[in-house]
Design an enzyme around this catalytic site. Structure first.
Site, PDB file in Angstrom:
ATOM      1  N   HIS A  60       2.048  -9.173 -37.388  1.00 33.38           N
ATOM      2  CA  HIS A  60       2.276  -9.516 -38.788  1.00 33.38           C
ATOM      3  C   HIS A  60       2.812  -8.252 -39.468  1.00 33.38           C
ATOM      4  O   HIS A  60       2.455  -7.144 -39.077  1.00 33.38           O
ATOM      5  CB  HIS A  60       0.908  -9.889 -39.376  1.00 33.38           C
ATOM      6  CG  HIS A  60       0.914 -10.478 -40.743  1.00 33.38           C
ATOM      7  ND1 HIS A  60       1.071  -9.714 -41.870  1.00 33.38           N
ATOM      8  CD2 HIS A  60       0.748 -11.763 -41.169  1.00 33.38           C
ATOM      9  CE1 HIS A  60       0.997 -10.513 -42.930  1.00 33.38           C
ATOM     10  NE2 HIS A  60       0.804 -11.756 -42.535  1.00 33.38           N
TER      11      HIS A  60
ATOM     12  N   GLN B 119      -6.287 -13.636 -37.746  1.00 33.41           N
ATOM     13  CA  GLN B 119      -5.953 -14.961 -37.241  1.00 33.41           C
ATOM     14  C   GLN B 119      -7.000 -15.444 -36.243  1.00 33.41           C
ATOM     15  O   GLN B 119      -7.074 -16.622 -35.942  1.00 33.41           O
ATOM     16  CB  GLN B 119      -4.571 -14.902 -36.577  1.00 33.41           C
ATOM     17  CG  GLN B 119      -3.771 -16.163 -36.630  1.00 33.41           C
ATOM     18  CD  GLN B 119      -3.634 -16.732 -38.026  1.00 33.41           C
ATOM     19  OE1 GLN B 119      -4.040 -17.859 -38.247  1.00 33.41           O
ATOM     20  NE2 GLN B 119      -3.101 -15.989 -38.970  1.00 33.41           N
TER      21      GLN B 119
ATOM     22  N   CYS C  78       5.890 -13.739 -41.973  1.00 36.12           N
ATOM     23  CA  CYS C  78       5.599 -12.306 -42.040  1.00 36.12           C
ATOM     24  C   CYS C  78       5.670 -11.674 -40.649  1.00 36.12           C
ATOM     25  O   CYS C  78       4.916 -10.749 -40.344  1.00 36.12           O
ATOM     26  CB  CYS C  78       4.229 -12.002 -42.654  1.00 36.12           C
ATOM     27  SG  CYS C  78       4.083 -12.557 -44.329  1.00 36.12           S
TER      28      CYS C  78
HETATM   29  C1  LIG Z   1      -3.027 -13.380 -42.848  1.00 34.15           C
HETATM   30  C2  LIG Z   1      -2.828 -12.283 -41.905  1.00 34.15           C
HETATM   31  C3  LIG Z   1      -2.756 -10.943 -42.356  1.00 34.15           C
HETATM   32  C4  LIG Z   1      -2.804 -10.570 -43.811  1.00 34.15           C
HETATM   33  O1  LIG Z   1      -4.005 -10.922 -44.415  1.00 34.15           O
HETATM   34  P1  LIG Z   1      -4.180 -10.674 -46.001  1.00 34.15           P
HETATM   35  O2  LIG Z   1      -5.375 -11.483 -46.344  1.00 34.15           O
HETATM   36  O3  LIG Z   1      -2.916 -11.165 -46.657  1.00 34.15           O
HETATM   37  O4  LIG Z   1      -4.376  -9.211 -46.184  1.00 34.15           O
HETATM   38  C5  LIG Z   1      -2.598  -9.959 -41.414  1.00 34.15           C
HETATM   39  N1  LIG Z   1      -2.500 -10.229 -40.105  1.00 34.15           N
HETATM   40  C6  LIG Z   1      -2.564 -11.494 -39.626  1.00 34.15           C
HETATM   41  C7  LIG Z   1      -2.469 -11.730 -38.156  1.00 34.15           C
HETATM   42  C8  LIG Z   1      -2.717 -12.556 -40.517  1.00 34.15           C
HETATM   43  O5  LIG Z   1      -2.768 -13.805 -40.045  1.00 34.15           O
END
Ligand SMILES: *Cc1c(COP(=O)(O)O)cnc(C)c1O
Length: 404
Positions: free
Chosen positions: A121, A201, A362
């Site tokens: 991400h 995740q 992302c």
């Molecule tokens: C959602 C997610 C993030 C970011 O999380 P936030 O709550 O936006 O800080 C980072 N890494 C992974 C793998 C994600 O799924």
């Protein structure tokens, strides 16, 4: 017994309609829905004991402090941290990663190497690039293959005594691949490098045991596991957290302040400057209780059924390609229809009440690897059903007809 119809009654939002159709919520990898028990915890806090913590001698403040620290203990127990002060309350995964990346600035020197994976991400890429810019360290990338898995032999080749840090997500948010973090951690430790695992995740699907993993840092967001947004946790081994300098200065993180010299508070407060998300932290604890009451084994087994069913049904559609075909996957299906832009499909699905994510999720480097602008991503939670998957499949078929 796992009864999905009973479980669905815990989530008020699942009763609503979107665009005149019953909501089918398949964007769980972006954020999960909130059960009544967690909503109740939020309402209870603001209705009955809203006060700042660790500060007042008055009863409300003590009640709020007790409940907040109780939540920290629930989080500690859930992730099996050895000590409660190894749990740092954060605003989420992004905050936790930035805290660690910032802290390592003074611990790295020019020519040191840090390793990241191709499956990350953006929030587990950019902070490390910024760290490399500040420290002169070099960023190396573990490549991926067509299945959406990391190429472990390439990882072996990247590791050396120059490696100081490795960052990898436990599960890819874009493809659902479960990474072999046990072996990644062991190999990193063999060359003396520390490992941060992004568990954002993984936390809704897997109960990670940080001691068994022997991981140095593990970060999650509450909103990915039935909790509220704006709160999360950073687990760090005590030895590492003691070595890292504070991230932000302010109230709550100090022992004594004068204009000549300030001394810092001990763990965890050294990393918790300012008034935290008190209500969020308490609700995070309630979310952990809720999920554990159902049980992660049952959740995992049921979600696997959903994944297999969705994969089989979607592949019946001609011209549909699934990205991320590892045998080790959670309940995420990322796909495209031949010659059709994912955004157009997503827009039509929304008209039918089906919430999916479209775009790069992302994780642009993954999209670049497959040479696509993005995918349609359906991500399932334990409160979803096969009947909802049928609605998705019919919707995709309809979208294909309208767009081709
Ligand atoms: C959602 C997610 C993030 C970011 O999380 P936030 O709550 O936006 O800080 C980072 N890494 C992974 C793998 C994600 O799924």
């Amino acid at each position: 017994m796992f009864n999905v119809e009973t479980i669905r009654k815990d989530f008020p939002i699942l009763q609503r309609q979107v665009n005149g159709k019953p909501l089918v919520y398949f964007d769980n990898a972006a954020t999960s829905q909130t059960p009544q028990r967690v909503i109740d915890a939020i309402v209870d806090y603001y209705s009955n004991y809203n006060a700042n913590i660790h500060r007042g001698v008055h009863s409300l403040s003590q009640e709020a402090t007790d409940k907040y620290e109780e939540a920290r203990l629930k989080i500690q127990k859930h992730f099996n941290a050895k000590k409660s002060h190894e749990i740092i309350m954060t605003s989420g995964t992004t905050h936790g990663i930035n805290l660690v990346a910032s802290g390592f600035t003074s611990l790295l020197k020019k020519g040191d190497e840090v390793i990241v994976s191709a499956l990350e991400h953006h929030s587990n890429i950019v902070p490390w690039q910024m760290l490399c810019e500040r420290s002169g360290a070099v960023l190396k990338v573990i490549p991926m293959n067509d299945e959406g898995e990391l190429v472990m032999s390439a990882y072996d080749d990247l590791l050396s005594e120059k490696t100081k840090l490795v960052f990898v997500n436990h599960i890819s948010n874009a493809l659902g691949t479960i990474n072999p973090i046990e072996s990644i951690i062991k190999k990193a430790h063999a060359v003396g490098a520390a490992v941060l695992v992004d568990g954002a995740q993984a936390c809704p699907h897997i109960k990670a045991d940080v001691q068994a993993l022997d991981v140095d840092f593990y970060v999650v967001s509450a909103h990915k596991m039935c909790g509220p947004t704006g709160v999360g946790m950073l687990y760090g081994k005590e030895e590492w957290l003691s070595k890292l300098p504070p991230y932000q200065g302010g109230g709550e993180m100090i022992a004594e302040v004068s204009f000549e010299k300030t001394t810092y508070a001990g763990l965890p407060h050294k990393f918790e400057a300012g008034t935290p998300n008190i209500c969020g932290g308490i609700a995070f604890g309630a979310a952990i209780d809720y999920m554990n009451n159902i049980g992660f084994k049952k959740i995992d087994a049921y979600e696997h059924e959903l994944l297999e069913y969705a994969t089989k049904r979607l592949l019946e559609i001609e011209g549909l390609k699934i990205y991320g075909t590892s045998k080790h996957k959670t309940s995420v299906v990322s796909f495209n229809l031949n010659g059709i832009h994912p955004y157009d499909v997503g827009t039509l699905l929304d008209k039918m009440g089906v919430a999916v994510r479209t775009g790069h999720h992302c994780a642009q480097p993954i999209m670049d690897y497959f040479k696509i602008p993005g995918t349609i991503r359906a991500s399932f939670a334990f409160y979803n059903t096969k009947a909802e998957i049928d609605v998705l499949v019919e919707g995709v078929k309809k979208a294909k007809m309208m767009l081709s």
